[in-house]
Design an enzyme around this catalytic site. Structure first.
Site, PDB file in Angstrom:
ATOM      1  CG  HIS A  26       9.265  47.880  28.918  1.00  0.00           C
ATOM      2  ND1 HIS A  26       9.352  47.539  30.091  1.00  0.00           N
ATOM      3  CD2 HIS A  26      10.323  48.442  28.262  1.00  0.00           C
ATOM      4  CE1 HIS A  26      10.519  48.069  30.426  1.00  0.00           C
ATOM      5  NE2 HIS A  26      11.175  48.617  29.461  1.00  0.00           N
ATOM      6  CG  HIS A  69      13.242  49.724  25.034  1.00  0.00           C
ATOM      7  ND1 HIS A  69      13.205  50.903  25.396  1.00  0.00           N
ATOM      8  CD2 HIS A  69      13.369  48.900  25.934  1.00  0.00           C
ATOM      9  CE1 HIS A  69      13.276  51.144  26.707  1.00  0.00           C
ATOM     10  NE2 HIS A  69      13.471  49.849  27.139  1.00  0.00           N
TER      11      HIS A  69
HETATM   12  P1  AMP Z   1      13.796  50.349  30.900  1.00  0.00           P
HETATM   13  O1  AMP Z   1      14.900  50.983  31.065  1.00  0.00           O
HETATM   14  O2  AMP Z   1      13.806  48.994  29.732  1.00  0.00           O
HETATM   15  O3  AMP Z   1      12.880  49.842  31.985  1.00  0.00           O
HETATM   16  O4  AMP Z   1      12.867  51.252  29.900  1.00  0.00           O
HETATM   17  C1  AMP Z   1      11.949  51.954  30.532  1.00  0.00           C
HETATM   18  C2  AMP Z   1      11.598  53.023  29.533  1.00  0.00           C
HETATM   19  O5  AMP Z   1      10.456  53.680  29.836  1.00  0.00           O
HETATM   20  C3  AMP Z   1      12.763  54.344  29.457  1.00  0.00           C
HETATM   21  O6  AMP Z   1      13.130  54.197  28.322  1.00  0.00           O
HETATM   22  C4  AMP Z   1      11.977  55.437  29.841  1.00  0.00           C
HETATM   23  O7  AMP Z   1      12.291  56.551  29.056  1.00  0.00           O
HETATM   24  C5  AMP Z   1      10.394  55.269  29.470  1.00  0.00           C
HETATM   25  N1  AMP Z   1       9.246  55.965  30.198  1.00  0.00           N
HETATM   26  C6  AMP Z   1       9.415  55.923  31.564  1.00  0.00           C
HETATM   27  N2  AMP Z   1       8.148  56.470  31.990  1.00  0.00           N
HETATM   28  C7  AMP Z   1       7.499  56.820  30.749  1.00  0.00           C
HETATM   29  C8  AMP Z   1       6.166  57.443  30.577  1.00  0.00           C
HETATM   30  N3  AMP Z   1       5.488  57.995  31.310  1.00  0.00           N
HETATM   31  N4  AMP Z   1       6.043  57.459  29.237  1.00  0.00           N
HETATM   32  C9  AMP Z   1       6.795  56.855  28.495  1.00  0.00           C
HETATM   33  N5  AMP Z   1       7.999  56.315  28.314  1.00  0.00           N
HETATM   34  C10 AMP Z   1       8.192  56.306  29.675  1.00  0.00           C
END
Ligand code: AMP
Ligand code: ZN
Length: 134
Positions: free
Chosen positions: A100, A102
């Site tokens: 993903h 950001h």
């Molecule tokens: P990363 O740390 O780059 O893997 O980013 C994962 C992101 O997903 C984090 O910023 C979390 O806050 C976000 N996240 C986790 N679960 C959910 C969810 N159910 N809906 C939206 N964002 C989420």
């Protein structure tokens, strides 16, 4: 992919604050945003991270979508700019192992921390790393 939270968001099994969708990806608000409007670009296809044999066309599509969302953050949220960040591996901050991107809107004095503190390696140190990477 079983037990993947982002696959469940893509399939609709888990609710999310979706702001964009097409045949290839979705964009949804991060539940713990760095700043209001922090959005995740999530491909519908499961890939663990950037090294997981990701098609060039898919990567281009994800970045194009990041640009669309960043432009919306500027137009509709009055962001002055935005960061595009993509984490690979837990040491790099990856907590969800489904590729993903950001897209974080930026505002003056928003308190969002820089990702790194610049260092000052010598030419020899830079050269040694260059030799390993080229
Ligand atoms: P990363 O740390 O780059 O893997 O980013 C994962 C992101 O997903 C984090 O910023 C979390 O806050 C976000 N996240 C986790 N679960 C959910 C969810 N159910 N809906 C939206 N964002 C989420
Ligand atoms: Zn997944």
């Amino acid at each position: 992919m079983e037990n993947c939270i982002f696959c469940k968001i893509v399939s609709g099994e888990i609710p999310s604050s979706k702001v964009y969708e097409d045949e290839v990806c979705i964009a949804t608000l991060d539940i713990n945003p760095a700043a209001p409007g922090h959005t995740l670009i999530i491909p519908k296809e499961h890939h663990q991270d950037l090294t997981d044999d990701v098609d060039e066309k898919l990567l281009g599509h994800l970045f194009k979508t990041a640009a669309i969302i960043g432009a919306r953050q500027k137009e509709r949220l009055n962001a002055e700019g935005f960061n595009v960040i993509q984490n690979n591996g837990e040491v790099a901050g990856q907590s969800v192992h489904h590729l993903h991107i950001h897209v974080i809107p930026r505002f003056a004095n928003d308190g969002v921390l820089p990702l790194w503190k610049p260092t000052e390696p010598s030419m020899e140190e830079l050269g040694a790393v260059k030799d390993l990477l080229k």
